[in-house]
Scaffold this motif. Sequence first.
Motif, mmCIF file in Angstrom:
data_model
loop_
_atom_site.group_PDB
_atom_site.id
_atom_site.type_symbol
_atom_site.label_atom_id
_atom_site.label_comp_id
_atom_site.label_asym_id
_atom_site.label_seq_id
_atom_site.Cartn_x
_atom_site.Cartn_y
_atom_site.Cartn_z
ATOM 1 N N PRO A 218 0.820 -1.229 0.000
ATOM 2 C CA PRO A 218 0.000 0.000 0.000
ATOM 3 C C PRO A 218 0.846 1.268 0.000
ATOM 4 O O PRO A 218 0.546 2.220 -0.743
ATOM 5 N N ASN A 219 1.901 1.269 0.798
ATOM 6 C CA ASN A 219 2.747 2.456 0.883
ATOM 7 C C ASN A 219 3.661 2.605 -0.331
ATOM 8 O O ASN A 219 4.019 3.723 -0.706
ATOM 9 N N LYS A 221 2.733 1.734 -3.395
ATOM 10 C CA LYS A 221 1.846 2.267 -4.434
ATOM 11 C C LYS A 221 1.498 3.724 -4.179
ATOM 12 O O LYS A 221 1.273 4.495 -5.122
ATOM 13 N N ALA A 222 1.478 4.107 -2.899
ATOM 14 C CA ALA A 222 1.172 5.495 -2.549
ATOM 15 C C ALA A 222 2.388 6.403 -2.621
ATOM 16 O O ALA A 222 2.274 7.615 -2.425
ATOM 17 N N SER A 295 -1.862 -9.074 0.022
ATOM 18 C CA SER A 295 -0.608 -9.003 0.778
ATOM 19 C C SER A 295 0.537 -9.705 0.043
ATOM 20 O O SER A 295 1.539 -10.084 0.643
#
Length: 331
Positions: A218-219, A221-222, A295
């Motif tokens: 997630p981080n 991709k962000a 995940s």
Amino acid sequence: MTLNRRQIIQATAGSTLLGSLGLQHAFAQGLEQVKIVNGFPAGGSADVTSRRIGEKLGGSAYTKNAAVVENKTGAAGRIAVETVKNAAPDGATLLLTPYSMMSIYPHIYKQLSYDPFKDLVPVAMASMLAHGLAVGPMVPASVKTVKDYLAWCKANPTLANYGSPAAGSTPHFLGALLGLEANVDLKHVPYRGSIPGITDVIGGQLASMFTPHGDFLPNHKAGKLRIIATSGKQRSTFVPEVPTFAEQGFPDLVVEEWFGFYAPAKTPAAVVTSANQAINAALKEKTVIDSLAISAMVPVGGSPEEMAKSMKYYFDLWGPLVKKIGFTAES
């Protein structure tokens, strides 16, 4: 009334038989509740695997209800292992752990409180993952490869540190092996699971982190951190733009790790078989496959015998590597 030796033996045998029959009768109807214990905080790969599979065990011949998950953190995950080791061998308590606690820890802890080959019984492999190396805002944006990272570490020795989810874990040793191969002094910072270390990487308190690469997604991709390498044999389908360690000149850092379920020693074979079948059935459900993929994990499954064989393979593999790294732990 005084019993003679023969009467005592007969009474004891009868009691044991009745207890065994009682367990078999109760199990034939399915356990009311199962608990899955893992040694890492909520949100990480171990927790995700525990919960997604545990949710699907309810309604099976193994258990009537979805499993309850307990995150028993501490002592680099060993408290969770000890908890299950000491649990009743009735199938109601399972351990979910990465293979490192069974195949690596015996090589590093002088006084390990459990024998992975005697105190626990393999049930089923659950999920497989590759680890990753990610850097955060402490490391300049110009650092895009492992060699860039190593050059930066050499130029900034006081900042050349990396986190891992536990001392003695596979990610810890991946960092140690990278430092040895590149002749760079990488300082290890152990955490209680992946999430606290990732938080420090994003916050600029820690330069880098080795951990299951799915925990970074997630981080990554962000744009809050950057995965610069993964440890699989091939590129991860979840971050295909990121080259492997092998592609970047570090073939010894090809490592894929599985999470597996264990039961306490002396758990009846019929109970282990029932748990194995329920877990394998759960791993075939699309919702579980999709949840693991979030995940960056893939389902494995298989028999207890296959799991035991893999456990021994990695035990033999990591022995000389741990010796090369030279890491030992007192407690």
